[in-house]
Design a protein around this motif. Structure first.
Motif, mmCIF file in Angstrom:
data_model
loop_
_atom_site.group_PDB
_atom_site.id
_atom_site.type_symbol
_atom_site.label_atom_id
_atom_site.label_comp_id
_atom_site.label_asym_id
_atom_site.label_seq_id
_atom_site.Cartn_x
_atom_site.Cartn_y
_atom_site.Cartn_z
ATOM 1 N N ILE A 1 38.513 36.983 40.472
ATOM 2 C CA ILE A 1 38.094 37.463 39.171
ATOM 3 C C ILE A 1 36.633 37.127 38.950
ATOM 4 C CG2 ILE A 1 40.360 37.406 38.040
ATOM 5 C CD1 ILE A 1 39.572 34.683 36.869
ATOM 6 N N PRO A 2 35.908 37.988 38.240
ATOM 7 C CA PRO A 2 36.377 39.279 37.744
ATOM 8 C C PRO A 2 36.410 40.328 38.851
ATOM 9 C CG PRO A 2 34.063 39.020 37.247
ATOM 10 C CD PRO A 2 34.494 37.741 37.921
ATOM 11 N N GLN A 3 36.959 41.487 38.547
ATOM 12 C CA GLN A 3 36.976 42.581 39.518
ATOM 13 C C GLN A 3 35.595 43.210 39.602
ATOM 14 O OE1 GLN A 3 39.955 45.501 38.597
ATOM 15 N NE2 GLN A 3 39.758 46.545 40.558
ATOM 16 N N GLN B 1 31.454 42.992 37.734
ATOM 17 C CA GLN B 1 30.524 42.268 36.874
ATOM 18 C C GLN B 1 29.183 42.995 36.901
ATOM 19 O OE1 GLN B 1 31.125 38.521 35.625
ATOM 20 N NE2 GLN B 1 29.793 39.555 34.192
ATOM 21 N N THR C 1 34.950 40.905 44.218
ATOM 22 C CA THR C 1 34.242 41.090 42.942
ATOM 23 C C THR C 1 33.018 41.943 43.229
ATOM 24 O OG1 THR C 1 34.938 38.989 41.973
ATOM 25 C CG2 THR C 1 32.931 39.995 41.097
ATOM 26 N N THR D 1 31.826 34.309 40.703
ATOM 27 C CA THR D 1 33.111 34.899 41.041
ATOM 28 C C THR D 1 34.054 33.787 41.471
ATOM 29 O OG1 THR D 1 34.302 36.379 42.559
ATOM 30 C CG2 THR D 1 32.228 35.483 43.359
#
Lengths: 113, 111
Positions: free
Chosen positions: B7-9, B11, B105, B21
């Protein structure tokens, strides 16, 4: 700097046809891998190869897939009867040992139509 | 089977902002590797962490391995447009014959 080379860079094939993707791993590496990546998604493990035999394979690597090291330098992935869902980028990789840095080739983009 | 989630997928950051990440595994990792994939490119190895709590730096990149060896992070200080790409963590489990990649990410840096 040594690198993994893959050919072709792009392959378009009809559904149901056989394709062979070729790779030349780094010369002193002992472990070879095939991965695939559907556009925008994660890098998925297909198969690993060591000492002229398959070491491990994923559930994706079914009977339509096979790998071969026909000579001292090439490492090939064959897909016997391609399906639309086989369309993806296929990466070959090699490493000196398990758990070491993996070196990836530039990939072959396979498009099944 | 083992799952490695990041996470996040996605940014998006302004150039100069920091970026982090996070990588989480469902099982204990023997080591964690980080790779960068530029748009249209192939994964390129960045670093490997082996010890619990290990921290390594590469210029503006800082990598951490969690104490329990089930998570890791990559932090980029003052992002640049050259940082654009997808960052993957991977379980480089010695003794098995595969690297299990995280979900990745994707970083975009706005100039």
């Amino acid at each position: 700097e040594p690198e993994v080379t893959q050919t072709p860079s792009h392959q378009v094939t009809q559904m149901g046809q056989e394709v062979i993707l070729r790779c030349v791993p780094i010369s002193n590496h002992l472990y070879f891998y095939w991965y695939r990546q559907i556009l925008g998604q994660k890098v998925e493990f297909l198969v690993s190869f060591y000492n002229n035999e398959i070491s491990e394979k994923s559930e994706i690597f079914d009977d339509q897939f096979s790998v071969e090291r026909p000579d001292g330098s090439n490492f090939t992935l064959k897909i016997r009867s391609t399906k639309l869902e086989d369309s993806a980028m296929y990466f070959c990789a090699s490493s000196v040992g398990t758990g070491n840095e993996a070196f990836f080739g530039q990939g072959t983009r396979l498009t099944v139509v | 089977g083992q799952q490695v989630m990041q996470i996040p997928q996605y940014q998006h950051v302004q150039e100069g902002e920091d970026f982090t990440t996070y990588c989480n595994s469902s099982t204990t990792l023997s080591n964690i590797q980080w790779y960068k994939q530029r748009p249209g490119g192939h994964p390129v190895f960045l670093i490997q962490l082996v010890k619990s709590g290990e921290v390594k730096k590469q210029k503006r990149l800082t990598f951490q391995f969690g104490e329990a060896k089930k998570n890791s992070s990559l932090h980029i200080t003052a992002t640049q447009t050259t940082d654009v790409g997808t960052y993957f963590c991977a379980d480089g489990h010695s003794g098995t014959y595969k690297y299990i990649f995280g979900t990745g990410t994707r970083l975009k840096v706005l100039a």
